[in-house]
Design a protein around this motif. Sequence first.
Motif, PDB file in Angstrom:
ATOM      1  N   PHE A   1       0.827  -1.211   0.000  1.00 27.59           N
ATOM      2  CA  PHE A   1       0.000   0.000   0.000  1.00 27.59           C
ATOM      3  C   PHE A   1       0.859   1.257   0.000  1.00 27.59           C
ATOM      4  O   PHE A   1       0.589   2.201  -0.747  1.00 27.59           O
ATOM      5  CB  PHE A   1      -0.918   0.022   1.221  1.00 27.59           C
ATOM      6  CG  PHE A   1      -1.748   1.274   1.319  1.00 27.59           C
ATOM      7  CD1 PHE A   1      -2.948   1.368   0.640  1.00 27.59           C
ATOM      8  CD2 PHE A   1      -1.313   2.363   2.064  1.00 27.59           C
ATOM      9  CE1 PHE A   1      -3.704   2.532   0.696  1.00 27.59           C
ATOM     10  CE2 PHE A   1      -2.065   3.522   2.136  1.00 27.59           C
ATOM     11  CZ  PHE A   1      -3.270   3.620   1.449  1.00 27.59           C
TER      12      PHE A   1
ATOM     13  N   ALA B   1      -5.819  -0.344   0.895  1.00 30.06           N
ATOM     14  CA  ALA B   1      -6.462   0.444   1.948  1.00 30.06           C
ATOM     15  C   ALA B   1      -5.615   0.343   3.209  1.00 30.06           C
ATOM     16  O   ALA B   1      -4.880  -0.629   3.412  1.00 30.06           O
ATOM     17  CB  ALA B   1      -7.878  -0.051   2.225  1.00 30.06           C
ATOM     18  N   GLU B   2      -5.705   1.356   4.051  1.00 35.35           N
ATOM     19  CA  GLU B   2      -5.027   1.336   5.346  1.00 35.35           C
ATOM     20  C   GLU B   2      -5.915   2.003   6.382  1.00 35.35           C
ATOM     21  O   GLU B   2      -6.735   2.864   6.055  1.00 35.35           O
ATOM     22  CB  GLU B   2      -3.670   2.041   5.297  1.00 35.35           C
ATOM     23  CG  GLU B   2      -3.726   3.534   5.097  1.00 35.35           C
ATOM     24  CD  GLU B   2      -2.377   4.212   5.248  1.00 35.35           C
ATOM     25  OE1 GLU B   2      -1.408   3.533   5.636  1.00 35.35           O
ATOM     26  OE2 GLU B   2      -2.298   5.433   4.976  1.00 35.35           O
ATOM     27  N   THR B   3      -5.747   1.592   7.625  1.00 30.26           N
ATOM     28  CA  THR B   3      -6.512   2.181   8.717  1.00 30.26           C
ATOM     29  C   THR B   3      -5.668   2.173   9.979  1.00 30.26           C
ATOM     30  O   THR B   3      -4.699   1.417  10.094  1.00 30.26           O
ATOM     31  CB  THR B   3      -7.828   1.406   8.948  1.00 30.26           C
ATOM     32  OG1 THR B   3      -8.624   2.081   9.917  1.00 30.26           O
ATOM     33  CG2 THR B   3      -7.554   0.002   9.437  1.00 30.26           C
TER      34      THR B   3
ATOM     35  N   TYR C   1      -8.256   6.432   7.948  1.00 31.75           N
ATOM     36  CA  TYR C   1      -8.486   5.400   6.958  1.00 31.75           C
ATOM     37  C   TYR C   1      -8.295   6.017   5.573  1.00 31.75           C
ATOM     38  O   TYR C   1      -8.778   7.117   5.279  1.00 31.75           O
ATOM     39  CB  TYR C   1      -9.879   4.759   7.084  1.00 31.75           C
ATOM     40  CG  TYR C   1     -11.032   5.706   7.222  1.00 31.75           C
ATOM     41  CD1 TYR C   1     -11.689   6.220   6.099  1.00 31.75           C
ATOM     42  CD2 TYR C   1     -11.502   6.080   8.474  1.00 31.75           C
ATOM     43  CE1 TYR C   1     -12.768   7.079   6.222  1.00 31.75           C
ATOM     44  CE2 TYR C   1     -12.579   6.939   8.608  1.00 31.75           C
ATOM     45  CZ  TYR C   1     -13.207   7.429   7.486  1.00 31.75           C
ATOM     46  OH  TYR C   1     -14.275   8.287   7.626  1.00 31.75           O
ATOM     47  N   ASN C   2      -7.515   5.336   4.751  1.00 32.40           N
ATOM     48  CA  ASN C   2      -7.163   5.817   3.420  1.00 32.40           C
ATOM     49  C   ASN C   2      -7.364   4.692   2.400  1.00 32.40           C
ATOM     50  O   ASN C   2      -7.227   3.512   2.741  1.00 32.40           O
ATOM     51  CB  ASN C   2      -5.704   6.291   3.369  1.00 32.40           C
ATOM     52  CG  ASN C   2      -5.408   7.381   4.390  1.00 32.40           C
ATOM     53  OD1 ASN C   2      -6.218   8.266   4.610  1.00 32.40           O
ATOM     54  ND2 ASN C   2      -4.238   7.305   5.004  1.00 32.40           N
ATOM     55  N   PHE C   3      -7.643   5.074   1.163  1.00 34.23           N
ATOM     56  CA  PHE C   3      -7.834   4.113   0.086  1.00 34.23           C
ATOM     57  C   PHE C   3      -7.016   4.561  -1.122  1.00 34.23           C
ATOM     58  O   PHE C   3      -6.844   5.770  -1.352  1.00 34.23           O
ATOM     59  CB  PHE C   3      -9.319   4.016  -0.304  1.00 34.23           C
ATOM     60  CG  PHE C   3     -10.234   3.731   0.854  1.00 34.23           C
ATOM     61  CD1 PHE C   3     -10.490   2.429   1.252  1.00 34.23           C
ATOM     62  CD2 PHE C   3     -10.828   4.775   1.555  1.00 34.23           C
ATOM     63  CE1 PHE C   3     -11.326   2.168   2.318  1.00 34.23           C
ATOM     64  CE2 PHE C   3     -11.675   4.528   2.626  1.00 34.23           C
ATOM     65  CZ  PHE C   3     -11.917   3.214   3.011  1.00 34.23           C
TER      66      PHE C   3
ATOM     67  N   SER D   1      -3.066  -4.582   0.389  1.00 39.18           N
ATOM     68  CA  SER D   1      -3.166  -4.263  -1.032  1.00 39.18           C
ATOM     69  C   SER D   1      -3.246  -5.556  -1.827  1.00 39.18           C
ATOM     70  O   SER D   1      -2.755  -6.608  -1.403  1.00 39.18           O
ATOM     71  CB  SER D   1      -1.966  -3.428  -1.497  1.00 39.18           C
ATOM     72  OG  SER D   1      -0.753  -4.139  -1.297  1.00 39.18           O
TER      73      SER D   1
END
Length: 276
Positions: free
Chosen positions: A6, A147-149, A161-163, A137
């Motif tokens: 990611f 995505a990450e959180t 949180y990101n995409f 990923s």
Amino acid sequence: MPVVAFADIGKAAKGLLGGDKATGTFQFDPKLSVSSATSSGVTFSVSATQKADKVEPSLKAAYSTKKYSVDVASDAAGKVTVSASANDVAPGVKISTSAVVPDPSTAKLTIDYSMPYLALKGTFGLNATPVVDLAASTGYQSVVLGAETSYDTAKSALAKYNFAVGYHAADFQVAALLADQAKTLKLSYAHNLTSTSTVGAEISRKLASADTTFALAYARKLSNGALTKFKLDGAGTLSALYETKLASGEKVAGSLQLAATDLSKPVKYGFAVDLA
């Protein structure tokens, strides 16, 4: 081949605009670095950076093999950061840990897992109320999704949180990132025009206020091996970099920054010397 992690989605544009080893990093404070290695494989790096009327020193020692690595770094504030990692603990698994001595609450454990169609990363604080960071990923051929959180157990709430989605071809990368809890959209692009020249751009837009910023960059490696880079942002700030390696082995870089839309403003400049 493992899927792109990611954090590496759109990596080429991040490096070009933000700085990396391949395209150079703008340095607007005078910096002197000295590095050496012992016969046992331990490398030492000492640097001093002048900021205003202060000189901030830092020291780093590192040792690595194909399976293990250990780093110890000290900064100007006296903080000592110790980190270690082990590769291939199991197929596709890497484990690493870090802490700021002597504060045990800063200790973290990171687990990376990669395979052809999936990359996972988890970072866990080793304290009573840890912050847990998770990233994942997946992709197929040149397309990657991730995505990450971050979850704060002390507050029992998501901290972020990101995409992201990207397309990584052999000579160019395109990426879109929905960041700041879906409040900011970033689009980036990097293209290797030739084997020695690269262009890149990033547009960032706040979805609520429609505030938009952008940056453009161009890097080129000259025939003598020197590296040049130019960057222009939406505020009209133009930055330039020239980096070369002398015959005796020292790396020298000079940076210049000016307001292209208002030449009456003072010019910023800096240099970096790395004695290997």
